[in-house]
Design an enzyme around this catalytic site. Structure first.
Site, PDB file in Angstrom:
ATOM      1  N   LYS A  56       0.836  -1.204   0.000  1.00  0.00           N
ATOM      2  CA  LYS A  56       0.000   0.000   0.000  1.00  0.00           C
ATOM      3  C   LYS A  56       0.872   1.255   0.000  1.00  0.00           C
ATOM      4  O   LYS A  56       0.599   2.225  -0.719  1.00  0.00           O
ATOM      5  CB  LYS A  56      -0.918   0.010   1.222  1.00  0.00           C
ATOM      6  CG  LYS A  56      -2.036  -1.009   1.187  1.00  0.00           C
ATOM      7  CD  LYS A  56      -2.889  -0.915   2.438  1.00  0.00           C
ATOM      8  CE  LYS A  56      -4.029  -1.912   2.431  1.00  0.00           C
ATOM      9  NZ  LYS A  56      -4.857  -1.831   3.658  1.00  0.00           N
ATOM     10  N   CYS A  84      -1.206   0.925   6.586  1.00  0.00           N
ATOM     11  CA  CYS A  84      -1.426  -0.196   7.498  1.00  0.00           C
ATOM     12  C   CYS A  84      -2.308  -1.257   6.839  1.00  0.00           C
ATOM     13  O   CYS A  84      -3.045  -0.969   5.894  1.00  0.00           O
ATOM     14  CB  CYS A  84      -2.120   0.262   8.786  1.00  0.00           C
ATOM     15  SG  CYS A  84      -1.241   1.505   9.735  1.00  0.00           S
ATOM     16  N   ASP A  85      -2.246  -2.465   7.382  1.00  0.00           N
ATOM     17  CA  ASP A  85      -3.175  -3.508   6.977  1.00  0.00           C
ATOM     18  C   ASP A  85      -3.406  -4.440   8.169  1.00  0.00           C
ATOM     19  O   ASP A  85      -2.443  -4.861   8.821  1.00  0.00           O
ATOM     20  CB  ASP A  85      -2.644  -4.316   5.799  1.00  0.00           C
ATOM     21  CG  ASP A  85      -3.744  -5.181   5.194  1.00  0.00           C
ATOM     22  OD1 ASP A  85      -4.452  -4.689   4.307  1.00  0.00           O
ATOM     23  OD2 ASP A  85      -3.903  -6.336   5.635  1.00  0.00           O
ATOM     24  N   SER A  86      -4.670  -4.735   8.452  1.00  0.00           N
ATOM     25  CA  SER A  86      -5.026  -5.554   9.607  1.00  0.00           C
ATOM     26  C   SER A  86      -5.747  -6.830   9.182  1.00  0.00           C
ATOM     27  O   SER A  86      -6.577  -6.807   8.271  1.00  0.00           O
ATOM     28  CB  SER A  86      -5.932  -4.772  10.574  1.00  0.00           C
ATOM     29  OG  SER A  86      -5.287  -3.642  11.088  1.00  0.00           O
ATOM     30  N   GLY A 121      -0.063  -4.737  10.113  1.00  0.00           N
ATOM     31  CA  GLY A 121       1.187  -4.339   9.488  1.00  0.00           C
ATOM     32  C   GLY A 121       1.235  -2.831   9.333  1.00  0.00           C
ATOM     33  O   GLY A 121       0.208  -2.188   9.075  1.00  0.00           O
TER      34      GLY A 121
END
Length: 214
Positions: A56, A84-86, A121
Site C-alpha cells: 500500500k 497499514c493492513d489488519s 502491518g
C-alpha cells in the site's frame, strides 16, 4: 513542517491520528489485496500483513510522486506516508473483511468465547525533495478476547452492517466493543494503527513524532 499522508480509507485510523495530534492528508491505494495474498504463498501471517502495508505504501508513494497533484506538493517536498493492513489470526488462519453477512455470521460463531490475534502491518515511507528516501515496515500483534455471545446477538450485530467492513468482522471502538471481553496489548493497533509502533518507525526514518503534532 513535515506533511503526513495516511494511505487508508479507514475513518478509525484517521481519528486515532487526529486525536493524537496529527492532521493527515488521506490518499487511498488501489490494490487487489486478495491477489497479493495469493501471490505470497505460505509465508508467516505477520509477514503477510507487513507486506500488504508495504505494498500500500509503495502504491501511495508512486501516486504522490508521479501524478503531480498540487494538493500533495508539500508531501513531495517533505513528507511521510503511513500505511497499514489488519487481519485476524485464529486457528492458524488469517481473515480480513468478511464483506457478506453469511461470512460474518460464520466467523462470529467460530470466534465467540475464544481468543484471536489481531495483526496490523505498518509501513512508514519518508519523502524528500520529490523522492522516497527511506521506508521501514513492521507489525503489531494484539490478543482479542471475544465474548461468548448467543446466535441472536451475532445476527443483530451483523445486521447493523458494521462487521462487514472491518478486519476480523469486529470493532473495538464501535458496536463490536460490546461483544469483547477485553484485549491484551495495544488497543490502537486493534482500531487500526499502533501509535507506539508508528512512533518507532518514524524515528527510524529520521522523524520525531513530536515535530508532527499540530
Amino acid at each position: 513542517m513535515t506533511t503526513v499522508v495516511l494511505g487508508s480509507a479507514s475513518p478509525a485510523r484517521r481519528r486515532v491520528l487526529r486525536d493524537a495530534g496529527l492532521s493527515p492528508q488521506v490518499l487511498i491505494a488501489d490494490l487487489d489485496e486478495d491477489a497479493l495474498i495469493d501471490e505470497m504463498g505460505g509465508i508467516a501471517p505477520a509477514e503477510v500483513v507487513t507486506r500488504l502495508a508495504r505494498a500500500k505504501g509503495e502504491a501511495i508513494v508512486s501516486s504522490i510522486l508521479s501524478d503531480g497533484d498540487p494538493g500533495f506538493a508539500d508531501a513531495r517536498a517533505d513528507g511521510v506516508v503511513l500505511t497499514c493492513d489488519s487481519m485476524l489470526l485464529l486457528d492458524g488462519e488469517l481473515s480480513g473483511k468478511p464483506h457478506s453477512p453469511d461470512v460474518a455470521v460464520a466467523r462470529w460463531r467460530r470466534m465467540r468465547g475464544r481468543t484471536g490475534h489481531l495483526l496490523t502491518g505498518h509501513c512508514v515511507t519518508r519523502l524528500r525533495d520529490g523522492a522516497a528516501v527511506a521506508s521501514v515496515a513492521d507489525h503489531k500483534s494484539t490478543q482479542v478476547h471475544f465474548s461468548d455471545v448467543d446466535d441472536a446477538t451475532i445476527d443483530r450485530y451483523v445486521a447493523t452492517g458494521e462487521p462487514l467492513k472491518v478486519a476480523g468482522a469486529f470493532t473495538l471502538d464501535g458496536l463490536g466493543g460490546w461483544l469483547l471481553d477485553g484485549i491484551t496489548g495495544d488497543p490502537g493497533s486493534v482500531i487500526g494503527i499502533s501509535l507506539p509502533l508508528t512512533r518507532q518507525l518514524l524515528a527510524r526514518v529520521g522523524v520525531d513524532v513530536t515535530d508532527l503534532w499540530t
